[in-house]
Design an enzyme around this catalytic site. Structure first.
Site, PDB file in Angstrom:
ATOM      1  N   LYS A  78      83.102  53.973  26.210  1.00  0.00           N
ATOM      2  CA  LYS A  78      82.022  52.980  26.250  1.00  0.00           C
ATOM      3  C   LYS A  78      81.404  52.855  24.859  1.00  0.00           C
ATOM      4  CE  LYS A  78      77.770  51.885  28.840  1.00  0.00           C
ATOM      5  NZ  LYS A  78      76.875  52.272  29.940  1.00  0.00           N
ATOM      6  N   SER A 158      75.748  48.846  33.628  1.00  0.00           N
ATOM      7  CA  SER A 158      76.103  48.352  32.311  1.00  0.00           C
ATOM      8  C   SER A 158      77.522  48.749  31.895  1.00  0.00           C
ATOM      9  CB  SER A 158      75.117  48.904  31.272  1.00  0.00           C
ATOM     10  OG  SER A 158      75.218  50.321  31.195  1.00  0.00           O
ATOM     11  N   SER A 182      74.237  52.666  36.251  1.00  0.00           N
ATOM     12  CA  SER A 182      75.250  52.004  35.421  1.00  0.00           C
ATOM     13  C   SER A 182      76.633  52.641  35.446  1.00  0.00           C
ATOM     14  CB  SER A 182      74.773  51.923  33.967  1.00  0.00           C
ATOM     15  OG  SER A 182      73.783  50.949  33.838  1.00  0.00           O
TER      16      SER A 182
END
Length: 490
Positions: A78, A158, A182
């Site tokens: 990420k 997210s 998330s």
């Protein structure tokens, strides 16, 4: 596409051990899959040269009998994790082409164990969002589609890039972060497994901060056992993070497959939300039945302050974001838009660099921290947060874990809630309590809706008792027999 991309992390590691294929072959297969999956927009930066270099080093270690726990496993990272010498932007314009000179503790742990980096994954800007539409690099598109439909769906947020990449078989697993859901919500919307560990289990050092008292790193993977293998590597005490817990990291994979007979599982009555789709209610009941069949005792529990969790979260998280994001001023790194004076430079840089959702949260956070409002909002929210933690403490006096839905719906179309922040925030209704209380939570894919889209069940455990979640998650995974895959359209 190569069949090597269809392997689970566990089976890929076994294949590497038995020399059925090399780390280089495995990495090339995933690089090819990434190249073919551009329409998903899951990766914001690919690192093929670095990946092949790491894979060659892995093959060399294996030849000498020095393989680490994850040696040769290609992973996606990420874009919130700082990676030495590789651009890390938190998917925000304000960081520009920021290239860290240091490595986050979590990714350093993965490289120590031999993992291979395929590239950086798309995400909501500064991890603020539930649909991966706030990214400066554009939205991620869920590899899943409704039966007979071509509508582009959200992968959740997210960590949308992480979830989409794992679901589309572009990597064997991915790092993710969870501030209010998330990891778990995107996992539920993409048919993957995601675990947010206990706050402090994984170091936050080198992870771009959103809300420091809520942020926690964790993995997204294809199976419960894969998630356990990744978390074992990612976790560990780090003296550079003052909130990092100095506790031993268990072999989480050893909990998968353990008997859960005699465990008491709580069903919080407050999670039966008005307007929840019947399919999610039905799946929840099915999950209860599966755990009963495995020998668990089901107990109804009450978490009376649940209804205050979202309002409290959307005061605490923006307040911390407002403070954390004050450092982005165009002076030291990232974007800089010159103004006539210092104040104008700050204003222009932040106006151009931050997206709408990030600006919204900074404004909310600055407001609730301002003189005259601090006591009325922030202090009150912290008191509510303590009450929510107390509710869990009381529940865990009677039960070993809780079972709830992960998200209030299956994946929804991109743009559907884009103009309604409150509707978007309601996606976190079942997940934010876990962050406010610092507890571990896991989402396991357990079924599909009428359109064939995946739905997840959430398990919540006591602090530092991820082991029970892996045992219970393994039971749900086995009982559900979730084998659905997105049909390739990209």
């Amino acid at each position: 596409m190569s069949d090597l991309t269809k392997l689970t992390l566990k089976s890929a590691l076994e294949g590497l051990d038995s020399k059925a294929f090399s780390a280089v072959e495995l990495t090339r297969a995933h690089l090819g899959a990434i190249e073919a999956a551009k329409p998903l927009n899951a990766f914001v930066l690919e690192t093929p040269e670095k990946a092949l270099e790491m894979a060659q080093a892995s093959d060399a270690r294996r030849a000498k009998g020095q393989a680490g726990a994850l040696d040769g496993a290609p992973l996606g990272i990420k874009d919130l994790f700082c990676t030495e010498g590789v651009r890390s932007t938190a998917c925000s314009k304000i960081l520009g082409n920021f290239t860290p000179t240091y490595e986050s503790s979590v990714t350093a742990n993965l490289w120590r164990d031999g993992a291979v980096m395929l590239g950086k994954l798309n995400m909501d800007e500064f991890a603020m969002g539930s649909s991966n539409e706030t990214s400066a690099f554009g939205p991620v598109i869920n590899p899943w589609r409704g039966a007979g439909e071509t509508t582009a769906l959200t992968p959740g947020g997210s960590s949308g890039g992480s979830a989409a990449a794992v679901a589309a078989e572009l990597c064997l697993g991915a790092t993710a972060t969870d501030t209010g859901g998330s990891i778990r919500q995107p996992a539920a919307l993409t048919g993957t497994v995601g675990i947010k560990p206990t706050y402090g289990r994984c170091s936050r050092w080198g992870v771009v901060a959103f809300a420091s008292s809520l942020d926690q790193a964790g993995p997204i993977a294809r199976t419960v056992e894969d998630a356990a293998l990744l978390l074992t590597s990612m976790a560990g005490h780090d003296p550079r993070d003052s909130t990092s817990l100095d506790v031993a990291v268990p072999d989480f994979a050893s909990f998968v497959g353990k008997s859960v007979k005699g465990m008491r599982v709580g069903i919080p009555k407050e999670y039966r939300a008005d307007g929840m789709p019947a399919e999610i209610e039905t799946l929840w009941e099915q999950g209860i039945a599966w755990l009963k069949e495995a020998g668990c005792e089901i107990v109804e529990v009450s978490l009376p302050h649940t209804k205050y969790a979202l309002p409290a979260y959307y005061i605490v998280a923006p307040a911390e974001a407002s403070s954390n994001l004050a450092r982005y001023d165009g002076m030291r790194f990232g974007l800089r838009v010159d103004g006539a004076n210092l104040t104008e430079t700050y204003e222009k840089t932040r106006a151009a660099g931050f997206g709408e959702e990030v600006k919204r949260r900074i404004l909310i956070g600055t407001y609730v921290l301002s003189a005259g409002y601090y006591d009325a909002y922030y202090l009150k929210a912290q008191k509510v947060r303590q009450r929510i933690a107390d509710d869990f403490d009381q529940a865990f006096e009677r039960v070993d874990a809780l079972l709830t839905p992960t998200a209030p719906s299956a994946a929804f179309p991109l743009g559907e809630n884009a103009d309604d922040p409150v509707a978007m925030y309601l996606n976190d209704i079942f997940t934010v309590t876990v962050n406010l209380a610092g507890l571990p939570g896991m989402s396991v894919p357990a079924g599909v809706d009428a359109k064939g889209l995946p739905l997840g069940l959430q398990l919540i455990g006591r602090a530092l008792d991820e082991g029970s979640l892996f045992s219970l998650g393994g039971v749900i995974e086995k009982a559900a027999g979730f084998s659905a895959k997105p049909q390739r359209w990209w």
